[in-house]
Design a protein around this motif. Structure first.
Motif, short mmCIF file in Angstrom:
data_model
loop_
_atom_site.label_atom_id
_atom_site.label_comp_id
_atom_site.label_asym_id
_atom_site.label_seq_id
_atom_site.Cartn_x
_atom_site.Cartn_y
_atom_site.Cartn_z
N GLU A 397 0.84 -1.27 0.40
CA GLU A 397 -0.51 0.05 0.35
C GLU A 397 0.77 1.31 0.16
OE1 GLU A 397 -3.78 1.84 1.76
OE2 GLU A 397 -3.00 0.62 3.20
N ALA A 398 1.47 1.90 -1.24
CA ALA A 398 1.98 3.20 -1.06
C ALA A 398 1.72 3.75 -1.56
CB ALA A 398 3.12 2.11 -2.12
N PHE A 399 1.41 5.03 -1.31
CA PHE A 399 1.12 6.18 -1.78
C PHE A 399 2.35 7.75 -2.13
CE2 PHE A 399 -1.64 4.56 1.80
CZ PHE A 399 -2.72 4.84 0.68
N VAL A 400 1.98 8.21 -2.59
CA VAL A 400 3.09 9.67 -3.20
C VAL A 400 2.83 10.82 -2.36
CG1 VAL A 400 3.68 11.06 -5.11
CG2 VAL A 400 3.26 8.87 -5.90
N CYS A 401 4.12 11.04 -1.82
CA CYS A 401 3.66 12.45 -0.31
C CYS A 401 4.50 13.57 -1.12
CB CYS A 401 4.53 11.75 1.16
SG CYS A 401 4.71 10.81 1.50
N VAL A 402 3.31 14.36 -1.03
CA VAL A 402 3.95 15.91 -1.29
C VAL A 402 3.81 16.91 -0.19
CG1 VAL A 402 2.73 18.20 -3.18
CG2 VAL A 402 2.22 15.60 -3.45
N GLY A 403 5.38 17.37 -0.45
CA GLY A 403 5.43 17.89 0.57
C GLY A 403 6.65 19.10 0.63
N PRO A 455 15.46 14.29 5.70
CA PRO A 455 15.16 14.37 5.18
C PRO A 455 14.06 16.14 5.21
CG PRO A 455 15.38 14.21 2.91
CD PRO A 455 15.39 13.05 4.27
N TYR A 456 12.72 15.44 5.59
CA TYR A 456 11.10 15.77 4.85
C TYR A 456 11.58 16.49 6.19
CZ TYR A 456 12.28 11.68 2.04
OH TYR A 456 12.71 10.48 1.32
N ARG A 457 10.47 18.02 5.89
CA ARG A 457 10.18 18.81 6.94
C ARG A 457 8.30 19.07 6.94
NH1 ARG A 457 14.36 17.56 7.86
NH2 ARG A 457 16.25 19.43 8.17
N THR A 458 7.74 19.09 6.11
CA THR A 458 5.62 18.68 5.69
C THR A 458 5.98 18.46 4.73
OG1 THR A 458 6.08 20.96 4.07
CG2 THR A 458 6.17 21.27 6.64
N GLN A 473 -3.98 17.63 10.26
CA GLN A 473 -3.81 17.88 11.74
C GLN A 473 -2.95 19.05 11.94
OE1 GLN A 473 -1.21 14.23 12.74
NE2 GLN A 473 -1.90 13.89 10.50
N PRO A 474 -3.09 19.76 13.27
CA PRO A 474 -2.33 20.69 13.18
C PRO A 474 -1.12 21.97 13.18
CG PRO A 474 -3.34 19.71 15.40
CD PRO A 474 -3.72 18.80 14.23
N SER A 475 -0.70 20.30 12.88
CA SER A 475 0.90 20.67 12.18
C SER A 475 0.61 19.68 11.58
CB SER A 475 1.85 20.62 13.43
OG SER A 475 3.36 21.12 12.75
N ASP A 476 1.90 20.43 10.11
CA ASP A 476 1.83 19.45 8.73
C ASP A 476 3.17 19.30 8.91
OD1 ASP A 476 3.19 21.90 8.84
OD2 ASP A 476 2.37 22.49 6.71
N ALA A 477 4.13 19.11 10.08
CA ALA A 477 5.57 18.79 10.30
C ALA A 477 5.23 17.00 10.51
CB ALA A 477 6.11 19.51 11.49
N VAL A 478 6.42 16.81 9.70
CA VAL A 478 6.47 15.39 9.46
C VAL A 478 7.25 14.48 10.27
CG1 VAL A 478 8.01 13.35 8.12
CG2 VAL A 478 6.57 15.64 7.03
N GLU A 479 7.58 15.34 11.81
CA GLU A 479 8.34 14.18 12.40
C GLU A 479 6.93 14.21 13.26
OE1 GLU A 479 10.61 18.29 14.67
OE2 GLU A 479 11.37 16.82 13.98
N VAL A 480 6.02 14.80 13.76
CA VAL A 480 4.67 15.02 14.77
C VAL A 480 3.39 14.68 13.80
CG1 VAL A 480 5.60 17.31 15.88
CG2 VAL A 480 4.45 17.09 14.14
#
Length: 662
Positions: A397-403, A455-458, A473-480
């Motif tokens: 189940e794969a997705f392309v992520c845009v950020g 290396p991804y941020r948002t 989500q409230p924040s679009d930061a990848v780490e949270v």
């Protein structure tokens, strides 16, 4: 050499036809009359055969005939003995090597001929290439119903000399009733276009996408005798998508001939109905997408700055839903594992879409898969779409992520969602994989949090061929970010039915045809040897300019092979192996009191001179190549690893050993 009676008579007949076609008999009569009148003395009443042949040779007629007569032998017929077979065919021009094609008489074929081009005005001043001179070339690539074809390269010119024929099977992989031949009415319902991509290759081997065109072939169904000639105007790509780059003359023919053709009114009505139906589907999806976006903005006003990409422009400037750029793609026997697929995508070249003028802005261009594969390079979106399609083909189940990544630069990558909820990021440009563990911002300060290695941020949205989810989500930061895709309070989904209406195969013109992957045509061993030989020459010349002699150690060069194989294995599988044996072999090859230095480097192109220039920019590599000392021995090893679409990973290792003198 004797010929069977049947072959001998056929040979005589073909030669006779050729001589008649060239009017050789008439030319011989003219020469005979001239020779009798001008060259023979009055006392000579008879003309010998030798005199006539001499006169014909002097006037160049014999040479002209021999130039016109070229020999062609069938490459598929097995020779019974080692002696060459006599020629049985004669043609007017230098021919390609003919190969027999198996044609199923119960199926329909479309024979597409490219009969030259014109008005390629960018090449109006292009000089005529000299024999043997390397020049820029055009190559035409075709895809039709899971079949791919490539023309012979032709020199770039205002009127490029395309002369190729392609036999397209209309009954490929679909409409599986092979026992019943498709009639004109059945074929009218096959709306797959012929996708044509024109590639330019310069003298350095760099490729450029010139044009991408979808050919509507069904006009041949209403043509008299099942044959039609069309001139198609090719438009540029990207910012030049409204500018003509040239015209191709195309001839379409049905095999076997249609017993009954359709009237032009029927085909035109069908085309109009399809356009109307597609336009209505796309209009309804656009209305839905606008409504979805309004709802998304109402959740939180700051959502308007998030990278939520619903539509993207292709190379022709056509807006398509992003879900249309992804589809499960199976690589057959060409790729065995998802990680190997990631390695394959990473060795395809990376190049941002060209922009005319400054400003630093990024040109919006998501390429169709055929254009990306034929050019062998593309932007990060092209890599991510291909990798996602391959991982879907492998059942993930794969997705392309845009950020975004560092410094707010927009970026796309791939994510897989495990059955246990595990999230893995795949960087399509490098093949690296990262495990995502979310940071909980509500934890007390003393609780140790996972440190992200990616290396991804948002992240603004994720999508595949069936789903589109916006991050709310409230924040679009990848780490949270929490990737609970079933929680609509965290991920706002689009309607699956709405996506299916415009992104399922056969539903509308938004759906892009997905070509199959092709096996590599590169001989890895031959290419490795060629690059290695060129590098040896370049190193020797470079050292000679510095006043240094060069002595090569072939044994040491060979010992570098296991290291290069281990490097590629690690890139493809993330498993390191064989390093102990390599180190042991090098220790044995380097005597006591000598020093060994090695420098491995990796490229995705096969240009030895360009690779050498890059290597010299590294101080470590320059130190080896320009090594001074006592008993200096140099080594270089090149290993080319081939992948589908003639993509390749090129590993080069320079090494030296020398006596340490303090």
């Amino acid at each position: 050499m004797s010929l069977p009676p049947g072959k001998a008579s056929e040979l005589k007949r073909i030669i006779h036809q050729q001589l008649v076609k060239m009017d050789v008999h008439g030319r011989i009569r003219e020469v005979l009359a001239d020779t009798i009148q001008e060259e023979l003395a009055p006392e000579h009443q008879q003309l010998s055969t030798e005199d006539l042949i001499k006169a014909l040779r002097q006037r160049g007629i014999i040479d002209g005939v021999m130039k016109e007569l070229k020999f062609v032998t069938d490459v598929n017929e097995k020779e019974e003995t080692s002696a060459p077979k006599p020629a049985t065919h004669f043609v007017d021009e230098e021919p390609p090597v003919f190969k027999k094609t198996n044609i199923d008489p119960t199926r329909r074929y479309l024979y597409l001929q490219v009969l030259g081009g014109k008005a390629f005005l960018e090449h109006l001043q292009e000089p005529q290439p000299l024999p043997g001179q390397i020049c820029s070339t055009f190559t035409l690539c075709l895809h039709f119903r899971n079949q791919r074809f490539r023309s012979k390269p032709v020199p770039c010119a205002c009127e490029p000399d395309f002369h190729d024929g392609f036999l397209l099977e209309v009954h490929k992989d679909r409409l599986g009733d092979g026992s019943k031949m498709a009639d004109a009415t059945t074929m009218l319902s096959i709306c797959d276009p012929v996708h044509m991509v024109l590639i330019k290759t310069d003298t350095f081997g760099e490729t450029t996408l010139v044009a991408s065109y979808f050919l509507e072939w069904r006009s041949v169904l209403a043509a008299e005798n099942g044959i039609t000639n069309v001139a198609i105007e090719l438009l540029g790509v990207g910012t030049e998508s409204k500018v003509s780059v040239g015209v191709l003359n195309i001839r379409l023919e049905m095999y076997p001939q249609l017993s009954k053709t359709l009237s032009p009114e029927v085909t035109n009505t069908q085309f109009a109905l399809e356009r109307q139906k597609n336009a209505e589907r796309e209009r309804l999806f656009l209305v839905y997408a606008k409504q979805w976006w309004r709802e998304y903005l109402q959740i939180r006003p700051t959502h308007n700055v998030r990278l939520v990409k619903i539509f993207a422009q292709d190379e022709n400037g056509v807006n398509r839903p992003v879900c249309a750029y992804v589809r499960p793609l199976r690589a057959g026997r060409l790729l065995d594992t998802p990680r190997q697929a990631a390695r394959f995508v990473s060795v395809l070249g990376y190049e941002r879409a060209p922009v005319i003028g400054g400003g630093g802005g990024k040109q919006e261009q998501w390429c169709t898969l055929l254009a990306f594969l034929c050019r062998n390079k593309g932007d990060c979106e092209d890599h991510a779409n291909l990798l996602c399609s391959l991982l879907l083909g492998f059942g993930l189940e794969a997705f392309v992520c845009v950020g975004t990544k560092a410094k707010g630069v927009s970026h796309t990558w791939v994510m897989t969602y495990g059955t246990d909820g595990a999230i893995t990021f795949w960087e399509s440009l490098t093949g690296h994989r990262y495990i995502h563990r979310a940071v909980n911002p509500d934890d007390p300060p003393l609780v140790e949090q996972p440190k992200p290695l990616y290396p991804y941020r948002t992240i603004g949205c994720i999508f595949n061929h069936q789903k589109f989810l916006g991050n709310c989500q409230p924040s679009d930061a990848v780490e949270v970010c929490v990737f609970d895709l079933h929680d609509e309070s965290k991920w706002k989904p689009m309607s699956g039915e709405a996506i299916k209406s415009v992104c399922s195969p056969g539903t509308s013109s938004s759906v892009l045809p997905f070509p199959p992957l092709c096996a590599s045509t590169i001989d890895a061993a031959v290419t490795s040897n060629e690059i290695e030989l060129q590098l040896r020459i370049l190193v020797s010349e470079h050292r000679k300019d510095l006043g240094l002699s060069t002595v090569w150690d072939d044994h040491l060069s060979y010992l570098l092979s296991p290291a290069l194989a281990a490097y590629e294995l690690e890139r493809a599988t993330s498993i390191s192996a064989g390093n102990e044996e390599f180190q042991d072999a090098v220790r044995r090859a380097v005597p006591d009191g000598h020093t060994f230095k090695g420098f491995p480097i990796h490229f995705v192109y096969r240009n030895a001179r360009r690779a050498f220039a890059t290597c010299l920019r590294s101080p470590f590599c320059e130190e080896i190549i320009c090594c001074r000392g006592d008993q200096v021995r140099l080594a270089v090893r090149v290993r080319v690893f081939t992948y589908p679409e003639s993509a390749c990973a090129v590993w080069i290792m320079f090494a030296c050993k020398y006596r340490s003198v303090l």
